[in-house]
Structures are given as C-alpha cells and as structure tokens.
Design a protein around this motif. Structure first.
Motif, PDB file in Angstrom:
ATOM      1  N   LEU A 193       0.954  -1.106   0.027  1.00  0.00           N
ATOM      2  CA  LEU A 193       0.126   0.106   0.001  1.00  0.00           C
ATOM      3  C   LEU A 193       0.973   1.042   0.018  1.00  0.00           C
ATOM      4  N   TYR A 194       0.335   2.287  -0.694  1.00  0.00           N
ATOM      5  CA  TYR A 194       0.964   3.594  -0.679  1.00  0.00           C
ATOM      6  C   TYR A 194      -0.010   4.528  -0.054  1.00  0.00           C
ATOM      7  N   GLN A 195       0.238   5.519   0.625  1.00  0.00           N
ATOM      8  CA  GLN A 195      -0.644   6.770   1.132  1.00  0.00           C
ATOM      9  C   GLN A 195       0.199   8.036   0.694  1.00  0.00           C
ATOM     10  N   GLN A 196      -0.553   8.949   0.038  1.00  0.00           N
ATOM     11  CA  GLN A 196      -0.479  10.164   0.149  1.00  0.00           C
ATOM     12  C   GLN A 196      -1.109  10.997   1.024  1.00  0.00           C
ATOM     13  N   ASN A 197      -0.499  11.457   2.262  1.00  0.00           N
ATOM     14  CA  ASN A 197      -1.460  11.979   3.339  1.00  0.00           C
ATOM     15  C   ASN A 197      -1.117  13.468   3.208  1.00  0.00           C
ATOM     16  N   HIS A 198      -2.047  14.081   4.071  1.00  0.00           N
ATOM     17  CA  HIS A 198      -1.781  15.503   4.530  1.00  0.00           C
ATOM     18  C   HIS A 198      -0.561  15.697   5.092  1.00  0.00           C
ATOM     19  N   CYS A 199      -0.024  14.800   5.639  1.00  0.00           N
ATOM     20  CA  CYS A 199       1.237  14.801   6.721  1.00  0.00           C
ATOM     21  C   CYS A 199       2.239  13.861   6.191  1.00  0.00           C
ATOM     22  N   GLY A 200       2.511  13.753   4.665  1.00  0.00           N
ATOM     23  CA  GLY A 200       3.407  12.989   4.165  1.00  0.00           C
ATOM     24  C   GLY A 200       3.176  11.813   3.247  1.00  0.00           C
ATOM     25  N   SER A 201       4.159  11.359   2.822  1.00  0.00           N
ATOM     26  CA  SER A 201       3.952  10.220   2.067  1.00  0.00           C
ATOM     27  C   SER A 201       4.521   8.730   2.515  1.00  0.00           C
ATOM     28  N   ILE A 252       8.077   7.118   3.698  1.00  0.00           N
ATOM     29  CA  ILE A 252       8.734   7.171   2.598  1.00  0.00           C
ATOM     30  C   ILE A 252       9.116   8.652   2.081  1.00  0.00           C
ATOM     31  N   GLY A 253       8.206   9.586   2.458  1.00  0.00           N
ATOM     32  CA  GLY A 253       8.395  11.143   2.086  1.00  0.00           C
ATOM     33  C   GLY A 253       9.566  11.699   2.750  1.00  0.00           C
ATOM     34  N   ALA A 254      10.180  10.869   3.845  1.00  0.00           N
ATOM     35  CA  ALA A 254      11.320  11.359   4.430  1.00  0.00           C
ATOM     36  C   ALA A 254      12.330  11.567   3.490  1.00  0.00           C
ATOM     37  N   ASN A 255      12.400  10.578   2.640  1.00  0.00           N
ATOM     38  CA  ASN A 255      13.727  10.586   1.753  1.00  0.00           C
ATOM     39  C   ASN A 255      13.379  11.724   0.430  1.00  0.00           C
ATOM     40  N   MET A 256      12.461  12.718   0.462  1.00  0.00           N
ATOM     41  CA  MET A 256      12.284  13.512  -0.522  1.00  0.00           C
ATOM     42  C   MET A 256      13.223  14.852  -0.018  1.00  0.00           C
ATOM     43  N   PRO A 257      13.759  15.414  -1.062  1.00  0.00           N
ATOM     44  CA  PRO A 257      14.498  16.718  -0.825  1.00  0.00           C
ATOM     45  C   PRO A 257      13.669  17.470   0.305  1.00  0.00           C
ATOM     46  N   ARG A 258      14.575  18.266   1.106  1.00  0.00           N
ATOM     47  CA  ARG A 258      13.822  18.925   2.598  1.00  0.00           C
ATOM     48  C   ARG A 258      13.071  20.087   1.577  1.00  0.00           C
ATOM     49  N   SER A 259      13.492  20.688   0.685  1.00  0.00           N
ATOM     50  CA  SER A 259      13.139  21.910   0.286  1.00  0.00           C
ATOM     51  C   SER A 259      11.857  21.554  -0.572  1.00  0.00           C
ATOM     52  N   ILE A 260      11.627  20.672  -0.825  1.00  0.00           N
ATOM     53  CA  ILE A 260      10.282  19.894  -1.597  1.00  0.00           C
ATOM     54  C   ILE A 260       9.183  19.514  -0.677  1.00  0.00           C
ATOM     55  N   GLY A 261       9.677  18.684   0.312  1.00  0.00           N
ATOM     56  CA  GLY A 261       8.707  17.959   1.180  1.00  0.00           C
ATOM     57  C   GLY A 261       7.923  17.039   0.713  1.00  0.00           C
ATOM     58  N   ASP A 262       7.002  16.462   1.313  1.00  0.00           N
ATOM     59  CA  ASP A 262       6.225  15.296   0.830  1.00  0.00           C
ATOM     60  C   ASP A 262       4.877  15.656   1.098  1.00  0.00           C
ATOM     61  N   ILE A 263       4.410  16.726   0.794  1.00  0.00           N
ATOM     62  CA  ILE A 263       2.812  17.111   0.946  1.00  0.00           C
ATOM     63  C   ILE A 263       2.329  16.999  -0.392  1.00  0.00           C
ATOM     64  N   GLY A 264       1.176  16.401  -0.589  1.00  0.00           N
ATOM     65  CA  GLY A 264       0.550  16.330  -2.117  1.00  0.00           C
ATOM     66  C   GLY A 264      -0.892  15.830  -1.897  1.00  0.00           C
ATOM     67  N   PHE A 265      -1.736  15.524  -2.967  1.00  0.00           N
ATOM     68  CA  PHE A 265      -2.912  14.973  -2.986  1.00  0.00           C
ATOM     69  C   PHE A 265      -2.805  13.618  -3.444  1.00  0.00           C
ATOM     70  N   SER A 266      -2.288  13.356  -4.744  1.00  0.00           N
ATOM     71  CA  SER A 266      -2.174  12.237  -5.664  1.00  0.00           C
ATOM     72  C   SER A 266      -0.830  11.592  -5.254  1.00  0.00           C
ATOM     73  N   ILE A 267      -1.115  10.074  -5.442  1.00  0.00           N
ATOM     74  CA  ILE A 267       0.022   9.076  -5.626  1.00  0.00           C
ATOM     75  C   ILE A 267      -0.474   8.133  -6.567  1.00  0.00           C
ATOM     76  N   VAL A 268       0.228   7.432  -7.292  1.00  0.00           N
ATOM     77  CA  VAL A 268       0.277   6.563  -8.507  1.00  0.00           C
ATOM     78  C   VAL A 268       1.510   5.579  -8.485  1.00  0.00           C
ATOM     79  N   THR A 269       1.063   4.449  -8.591  1.00  0.00           N
ATOM     80  CA  THR A 269       1.854   3.034  -8.751  1.00  0.00           C
ATOM     81  C   THR A 269       1.932   2.711 -10.178  1.00  0.00           C
ATOM     82  N   HIS A 270       3.200   2.269 -10.615  1.00  0.00           N
ATOM     83  CA  HIS A 270       3.344   1.531 -11.838  1.00  0.00           C
ATOM     84  C   HIS A 270       2.517   0.157 -11.793  1.00  0.00           C
ATOM     85  N   PRO A 271       1.559  -0.044 -12.931  1.00  0.00           N
ATOM     86  CA  PRO A 271       0.904  -1.275 -12.717  1.00  0.00           C
ATOM     87  C   PRO A 271       1.576  -2.637 -12.707  1.00  0.00           C
TER      88      PRO A 271
END
Lengths: 370, 95
Positions: free
Chosen positions: A225-233, A246-265
C-alpha cells in the motif's frame, strides 16, 4: 486497443483520445456541461460500462452509468443515500458522490461509492441501485472516526480498495478520519494508521483522525500500500501495521505533501507523486511555482525530480487526488490534470511531459479507460 | 379544500436544471394535499426528480426553494390547496 482519458471537471466531463503513438490527442466533450463531476470510472470486468459521480450547483448528488463506453448515460434509480435517521440522531445526507471503485472480479456488477459527508455505499447492479454499507456507516465508533471535520470540499470518503485476492478484504480512507480496513466484506472495520503523522491532532499517536489524501494498493502485490497524506507520503507492506514515511527521503526543500499518488501497474516499487506547497498557510500549489513530478524506483527509498517539459516558473497549479493516473500500455503512459484545466501526459514514465489539453474547467479527476 | 367531484390539479413550475426530468417541460401538472404528497406524485411521473431537490431526511436541499403561490414553504408537510401554483426554484449555487 481503444484508449480514453476521462476528465471529470467542475463543469462537466471531457475525453481525450490518442492516436496510435499517443502523440496527438483529440479532445471530446463536454458532456454534462455545468455538472460537477468528481469521478468517472471504467468497469474493468465489463469495459463497455462506466460509472460517474455527479451533482450540480443547485441539485443533489447522483450517479450516472453508461453501457456503451460513455456514448449515452442513464441516471441511477436509487443514488447513494443514508438511511433515515432515528429520533434524536443527527441526520445525515449525502452531499456529493466523490469516489467510485469497481468491486472484485468475482462479483460482477458490484461497485463501491464514497461520499461527502463520509459514507460507504454499495451497488450490486452496475451502479443502478445503491445501499448504505451499514457495517461502516453505522459502526459503533463511526462518529469518532468521521466526526464531520470538514475539509474545504467537505468530509470525504475515498480510495476504496478491494483486495484482488479476496473480495471481503477492503480498505478505505477518510479525509479527515484516517485509513480503515475490513476483512469481512464491510461488516466490521478497524483503523490502520500507526506511524502516520497527524500534526494537527494533540495526540501524536492517535489511532484515527488522520488525513489521508489518497490510498493505493498495488494490483499485482496487494500487500503493498502507498498513501499520500496531508502529513507526508507513506508505504505499508502488510501484514505489518505501521506505515513507513517514505516522504522523509524527499528533498527537504520540496517536502512530501500532496494529494495524488500513483503506482506502476507492473512494478510495485515504482511510484509517482506530485508535491505541493504545504508550508505556512498551505498554498497547495506547485512548489515555488515550478511544478514537478517525483518518482521512486525502490518503494520510496530514493526520489527523482521529473520536470522536463513542465513550466519552468510561475505555474501555480494543484493536482487533486483523483487527477493523476497511469494507463496499461507496454510503454506506460502517465497523466495528470490540473486545477487550472490542463492535462499533461508522459509516455516515458515521467521523464518528460507534454500538455495535451488546456483551458478546461478545474479538473477533479483523470482516469484511463481501455 | 377539494369539494366532492372537484379535480385537484396543481401547476408546478419547473426550473431549467430539472427539466431533463420533465422532458423539457417548464410547467407540469401534479396534485397532492401537501407539498410532500405533490412531490411524491411528481416523482412517480418523473422518476429521479425528487432526490435532486429533497434529501434522504426529507429536507429541502440548500439551493432549492419551493413556493406555493407567493409563499415560500419550509417543510414538506405544508398544505396545498386545489389550484395553487407550486414554483420550484434553484437559487444561490455560486460560480
């Protein structure tokens, strides 16, 4: 193979159909001009069928179904609606049909709908008649799980996921409420939010009350499972119960906030997100006006910025939770729609992007139909 | 009041967002002793129209107004007289 992108917008539905090489796209529509369309979803079990959640500014929510790939639509006979409230009970009424999920392959005709305010509904006849899932809507703890905290578009039940190995194994998410799981076909539910931040709650280890924006389950590896949350990925590999940020591994200047998340089928380790600005007053735009998709090839351990072809500056759009998707092609296509009415496409797994439609109304959902 | 032998029939003025249910008609006929009864008859003649105006708790939806002649009604229990005109209004939905 026929291929269509269904674009649900604040003012109707549009289609985009490609040529054989997916270089030229033909825009179709609008259909249902002026209707608010949250989700248009193809039935993978019977590809000629589609189901759509709709309302208008004035009128109550409803569902339309198509049996001819969207050439014609029929309104549901009994759209999703809560049961009559008992005396002394707070009355609940569906305000919008926000999310649609086809049921298990072994249950043809079955669909699930998520609504605002939060409610789960089921249809056994291709979306024509809907009934409340009492096991969730009337769960003894429901009022705590979904206390009616309203996001700007209302409390939303979304991301209903059906385990392809077991039709009785379900997940769903509520903004705001959290992720929940059922192993008995929806008769009982339990929260599944360990490890997920909820920095707007006083209790850092709250069992529920979180704000998942989008939950996905990999079709070939349903324990992933993957989850894009109000407070991270986040990622969760069941049967574990604790989400990994896993959003902790994003660049700090970008962060890990978003709405959508998509996996490779075809690859559970490949995942894409569209980060947005969650700083200070939460602008929820592309960060610094420079939109970019980020991709991980190893389940969120490392991320790569993908912005070739996207505007270099002064582009302040948002990609909502239903507005990013992948197709099933051998050379995978990725698509996202923006709040400013543009649709962007990639046929190289996000390495480069082209705008294939613009000037549409605010886009709520982009889904692929084979 | 409807006297014996008198045919109760009310004119219902239908706003444009609901005319897909009435075959495009801006005025239809329906009857009922109350607003709720009239809307029930309207639903039987034009399936689906009621739920777009009235929620599952029998409340008039936020952007719908119902007038009997010049009087706005607040509940489906309000009485209707024979020959009253019922005006369904879509109002204030924003941009």
């Amino acid at each position: 193979m026929a291929s269509t992108l269904w674009i649900g917008t604040r003012k109707g539905i549009f289609t985009l159909r490609p040529d054989a090489r997916r270089r030229a796209w033909k825009l179709g529509g609008p259909q249902f001009l002026g209707h608010i369309i949250h989700h248009v979803v193809q039935d993978p079990r019977e590809p000629r069928r589609l189901v759509m959640g709709a309302k208008t500014g004035h009128l109550g929510p409803t569902v339309y179904t198509s049996q001819d790939r969207g050439r014609s639509w029929q309104e549901a006979k009994s759209p999703p609606a809560f049961r009559r409230s008992a005396a002394g009970e707070a009355p609940r009424a569906v305000e919008r049909v926000f999310w649609l999920t086809p049921g298990h392959a072994a249950e043809p005709g079955t669909w699930y709908a998520g609504t605002s305010p939060a409610g789960l509904f089921r249809s056994g006849d291709h979306g024509v008649n809907w009934t409340p899932v009492a096991g969730f809507n009337d769960h003894p703890t429901f009022a705590k799980w979904a206390p009616g905290l309203r996001t700007p578009d209302g409390e939303l039940l979304h991301s209903v996921r059906v385990d392809p190995r077991d039709p009785r194994h379900l997940y769903l998410a509520i903004s705001i409420g959290g992720v929940f799981e059922s192993t008995d076909g929806g008769a009982d539910w339990a929260p599944l939010n360990e490890g997920v931040a909820a920095d707007f709650l006083p209790d850092p280890d709250a069992a529920y009350g979180h704000d998942p924006h989008c939950l996905v389950q990999h079709p070939l590896a349903p324990d992933r499972l993957y989850q894009q949350n109000h407070c991270g990925s986040y990622r969760l590999d069941r049967p574990a119960r604790r989400w990994l940020r896993i959003g902790a591994n994003m660049p700090r200047s970008i962060g890990d906030i978003g709405f959508s998340i998509v996996t490779h089928p075809r690859d559970p380790d490949t995942v894409w997100v569209f980060p947005m600005d969650g700083s200070k007053v939460w602008p929820r735009t592309s960060i610094n006006g420079k939109p970019a998709v980020y991709r991980s090839r190893n389940g969120g351990g490392r991320w790569q910025r993908l912005d070739r072809g996207l505007p270099r500056a002064q582009a302040w759009f948002t990609v909502l939770r239903q507005a990013m998707c992948a197709d099933q092609a051998g050379r995978l296509g990725l698509y996202f729609g923006t709040t400013q009415g543009e649709v962007w496409a990639s046929t190289d797994e996000g390495d480069s992007w082209r705008c294939i439609a613009r000037h549409l109304p605010e886009i709520y959902s982009v889904t692929h139909a084979a | 009041m409807v006297r014996p032998g008198e045919v109760r029939m009310n004119t219902v003025r239908v706003p444009s967002p609901l005319r897909s249910y009435t075959g495009g008609a801006a005025r239809v006929s329906a009857s009922g002793a109350t607003v709720g009864a009239l809307l029930g008859e309207l639903e039987r003649a034009h399936p689906g129209v009621r739920f777009r105006m009235i929620d599952e708790q029998d409340r008039i939806r936020p952007h719908i107004r119902i007038f009997v002649n010049q009087r706005e009604v607040a509940s489906l229990d309000e009485a209707i007289s024979a020959q009253d005109e019922v005006h369904l209004v879509c109002a204030l939905s924003g941009g």
